[in-house]
Design a protein around this motif. Structure first.
Motif, PDB file in Angstrom:
ATOM      1  N   ASN A 163       0.840  -1.188   0.000  1.00  0.00           N
ATOM      2  CA  ASN A 163       0.000   0.000   0.000  1.00  0.00           C
ATOM      3  C   ASN A 163       0.882   1.248   0.000  1.00  0.00           C
ATOM      4  O   ASN A 163       2.052   1.189   0.384  1.00  0.00           O
ATOM      5  CB  ASN A 163      -0.917   0.015   1.234  1.00  0.00           C
ATOM      6  N   PRO A 164       0.311   2.383  -0.421  1.00  0.00           N
ATOM      7  CA  PRO A 164       1.102   3.620  -0.388  1.00  0.00           C
ATOM      8  C   PRO A 164       1.548   3.966   1.039  1.00  0.00           C
ATOM      9  O   PRO A 164       0.815   3.734   2.004  1.00  0.00           O
ATOM     10  CB  PRO A 164       0.129   4.676  -0.928  1.00  0.00           C
ATOM     11  N   ILE A 165       2.753   4.502   1.159  1.00  0.00           N
ATOM     12  CA  ILE A 165       3.295   4.934   2.447  1.00  0.00           C
ATOM     13  C   ILE A 165       3.462   6.453   2.393  1.00  0.00           C
ATOM     14  O   ILE A 165       4.197   6.974   1.560  1.00  0.00           O
ATOM     15  CB  ILE A 165       4.647   4.265   2.744  1.00  0.00           C
ATOM     16  N   THR A 166       2.752   7.147   3.272  1.00  0.00           N
ATOM     17  CA  THR A 166       2.866   8.602   3.365  1.00  0.00           C
ATOM     18  C   THR A 166       3.682   8.933   4.598  1.00  0.00           C
ATOM     19  O   THR A 166       3.270   8.655   5.724  1.00  0.00           O
ATOM     20  CB  THR A 166       1.483   9.263   3.467  1.00  0.00           C
ATOM     21  N   ASN A 167       4.848   9.526   4.384  1.00  0.00           N
ATOM     22  CA  ASN A 167       5.751   9.866   5.484  1.00  0.00           C
ATOM     23  C   ASN A 167       5.703  11.383   5.692  1.00  0.00           C
ATOM     24  O   ASN A 167       6.175  12.152   4.855  1.00  0.00           O
ATOM     25  CB  ASN A 167       7.182   9.421   5.173  1.00  0.00           C
ATOM     26  N   TYR A 168       5.147  11.803   6.827  1.00  0.00           N
ATOM     27  CA  TYR A 168       4.982  13.230   7.095  1.00  0.00           C
ATOM     28  C   TYR A 168       6.255  13.871   7.642  1.00  0.00           C
ATOM     29  O   TYR A 168       6.318  15.095   7.781  1.00  0.00           O
ATOM     30  CB  TYR A 168       3.831  13.449   8.081  1.00  0.00           C
ATOM     31  N   ASN A 169       7.244  13.066   7.980  1.00  0.00           N
ATOM     32  CA  ASN A 169       8.493  13.601   8.525  1.00  0.00           C
ATOM     33  C   ASN A 169       9.676  13.394   7.586  1.00  0.00           C
ATOM     34  O   ASN A 169      10.821  13.590   7.990  1.00  0.00           O
ATOM     35  CB  ASN A 169       8.812  12.948   9.877  1.00  0.00           C
ATOM     36  N   ALA A 170       9.399  12.998   6.352  1.00  0.00           N
ATOM     37  CA  ALA A 170      10.502  12.730   5.424  1.00  0.00           C
ATOM     38  C   ALA A 170      11.276  13.997   5.096  1.00  0.00           C
ATOM     39  O   ALA A 170      12.487  13.963   4.901  1.00  0.00           O
ATOM     40  CB  ALA A 170       9.971  12.087   4.147  1.00  0.00           C
ATOM     41  N   MET A 171      10.572  15.132   5.031  1.00  0.00           N
ATOM     42  CA  MET A 171      11.205  16.404   4.707  1.00  0.00           C
ATOM     43  C   MET A 171      11.230  17.287   5.950  1.00  0.00           C
ATOM     44  O   MET A 171      10.349  17.193   6.807  1.00  0.00           O
ATOM     45  CB  MET A 171      10.458  17.105   3.566  1.00  0.00           C
ATOM     46  N   PRO A 172      12.212  18.180   6.048  1.00  0.00           N
ATOM     47  CA  PRO A 172      12.321  19.006   7.260  1.00  0.00           C
ATOM     48  C   PRO A 172      11.233  20.057   7.385  1.00  0.00           C
ATOM     49  O   PRO A 172      10.953  20.542   8.481  1.00  0.00           O
ATOM     50  CB  PRO A 172      13.701  19.650   7.125  1.00  0.00           C
ATOM     51  N   THR A 173      10.610  20.457   6.263  1.00  0.00           N
ATOM     52  CA  THR A 173       9.582  21.497   6.310  1.00  0.00           C
ATOM     53  C   THR A 173       8.289  20.979   5.686  1.00  0.00           C
ATOM     54  O   THR A 173       8.296  20.059   4.867  1.00  0.00           O
ATOM     55  CB  THR A 173      10.035  22.758   5.563  1.00  0.00           C
ATOM     56  N   ARG A 174       7.177  21.622   6.087  1.00  0.00           N
ATOM     57  CA  ARG A 174       5.875  21.275   5.524  1.00  0.00           C
ATOM     58  C   ARG A 174       5.091  22.554   5.261  1.00  0.00           C
ATOM     59  O   ARG A 174       5.300  23.586   5.903  1.00  0.00           O
ATOM     60  CB  ARG A 174       5.076  20.386   6.484  1.00  0.00           C
ATOM     61  N   ARG A 175       4.150  22.460   4.338  1.00  0.00           N
ATOM     62  CA  ARG A 175       3.284  23.593   4.031  1.00  0.00           C
ATOM     63  C   ARG A 175       1.954  23.424   4.755  1.00  0.00           C
ATOM     64  O   ARG A 175       1.321  22.368   4.681  1.00  0.00           O
ATOM     65  CB  ARG A 175       3.055  23.686   2.524  1.00  0.00           C
ATOM     66  N   VAL A 176       1.536  24.480   5.439  1.00  0.00           N
ATOM     67  CA  VAL A 176       0.231  24.486   6.095  1.00  0.00           C
ATOM     68  C   VAL A 176      -0.799  24.985   5.094  1.00  0.00           C
ATOM     69  O   VAL A 176      -0.656  26.093   4.547  1.00  0.00           O
ATOM     70  CB  VAL A 176       0.242  25.392   7.345  1.00  0.00           C
ATOM     71  N   ASP A 177      -1.814  24.183   4.807  1.00  0.00           N
ATOM     72  CA  ASP A 177      -2.858  24.554   3.849  1.00  0.00           C
ATOM     73  C   ASP A 177      -4.143  24.889   4.599  1.00  0.00           C
ATOM     74  O   ASP A 177      -4.759  24.007   5.216  1.00  0.00           O
ATOM     75  CB  ASP A 177      -3.114  23.414   2.863  1.00  0.00           C
ATOM     76  N   LEU A 178      -4.546  26.139   4.524  1.00  0.00           N
ATOM     77  CA  LEU A 178      -5.785  26.591   5.160  1.00  0.00           C
ATOM     78  C   LEU A 178      -6.714  27.161   4.099  1.00  0.00           C
ATOM     79  O   LEU A 178      -6.264  27.824   3.149  1.00  0.00           O
ATOM     80  CB  LEU A 178      -5.503  27.667   6.213  1.00  0.00           C
ATOM     81  N   THR A 179      -8.001  26.934   4.252  1.00  0.00           N
ATOM     82  CA  THR A 179      -9.015  27.541   3.397  1.00  0.00           C
ATOM     83  C   THR A 179      -9.890  28.423   4.275  1.00  0.00           C
ATOM     84  O   THR A 179     -10.547  27.935   5.210  1.00  0.00           O
ATOM     85  CB  THR A 179      -9.868  26.478   2.703  1.00  0.00           C
TER      86      THR A 179
END
Length: 271
Positions: A163-179
């Motif tokens: 199954n797909p593996i989504t790693n939320y800590n693979a990169m040092p930064t993340r984008r916060v998406d707000l609507t």
């Protein structure tokens, strides 16, 4: 039977079978040292590439046993033992064991791939095998996740890799998406400037890439703005929740409250 006769028979036996036995022993000795050298070289190569020691040692022992078995067959043949039936029995036994351990072997193969390619590491927050949580351990047969509500879940490695593996800590930064929705009557430039001022007050937001504030959708009851700042991965949820609260309070104070979904229903006068 006298002693001379026994000695004579022993000599004849040694003359006939001695060279075969010596050759068989020599093959086993050479096979043992070749297997030891090759398996040791493989283990050192895997360790040099930062492969998990559990996997490298297991693969090394597996290769050692395989090479030793390969050397054993010709050794038995030189000793005068018929190896055809032995090979047939070993093949049947291997097939039976393989069918019985099909699921376990699949988990093991997936575990080797997980440890070798490392799509996730211990401590990463991931979605894998239909479950989300922090990776607690990765073994050869299963992966252990700890969910945010403190539940430990063990997932077979074959399910993780299939199954797909989504790693939320693979990169040092993340984008916060707000609507963020604002009324159609609101001043859009003023709303964007207000949100920008809130972002500038949040210390956890990174200056680069620059935050994005833009009109994304003209919805049924609101103009939807997208707000996309970048933060360090560890600050994602804290910043996400703090911004939502701060933007809501600021919009309320500026009389640009987020509108409720609404529908206008018109009835004809002659109904």
């Amino acid at each position: 039977m006298d002693t001379n006769a026994l000695i004579q028979q022993a000599m004849e036996f040694l003359m006939e079978f001695g060279p075969r036995l010596l050759t068989a022993i020599g093959i086993l000795i050479v096979g043992y040292w070749v297997a030891k050298i090759v398996s040791g070289l493989l283990v050192r190569t895997l360790n040099a590439r930062n492969i998990d020691p559990t996997v490298s040692n297991f693969v090394g022992k597996l290769l050692f046993g395989t090479l030793l078995a390969v050397a054993l067959i010709p050794a038995l043949g030189h000793a005068g033992i018929q190896t055809t039936s032995i090979l047939a029995a070993l093949g049947a036994a291997g097939l039976a064991v393989g069918l019985a351990l099909q699921g376990s072997l699949s988990n093991f193969a997936a575990g080797v791939l997980l440890i070798a390619f490392r799509p996730c590491r211990v401590g990463d927050y991931v979605e894998a095998g239909g479950t989300a949580g922090t990776v607690e351990s990765i073994s050869l047969f299963s992966t252990m996740l700890m969910t945010p509500d403190n539940k430990r879940i063990m997932i077979p490695n074959s399910r993780v890799m299939s199954n797909p593996i989504t790693n939320y800590n693979a990169m040092p930064t993340r984008r916060v998406d707000l609507t963020i929705g604002i009324p159609y009557s609101a001043d859009i430039p003023a709303a964007k400037a207000l949100i920008k001022s809130i972002l500038e007050k949040e210390d956890r937001i990174l200056p680069e890439p620059a935050p994005l504030i833009a009109v994304r959708q003209l919805a049924d009851s609101s103009v939807n703005l997208v707000v996309r700042p970048w933060v360090n991965a560890a600050d994602y949820w804290g910043t996400h929740d703090a911004l939502l609260e701060a933007i809501k309070i600021a919009l309320d104070e500026a009389d640009m409250s987020v509108p409720f979904p609404q529908m206008d229903v018109h009835f004809p006068k002659d109904a």
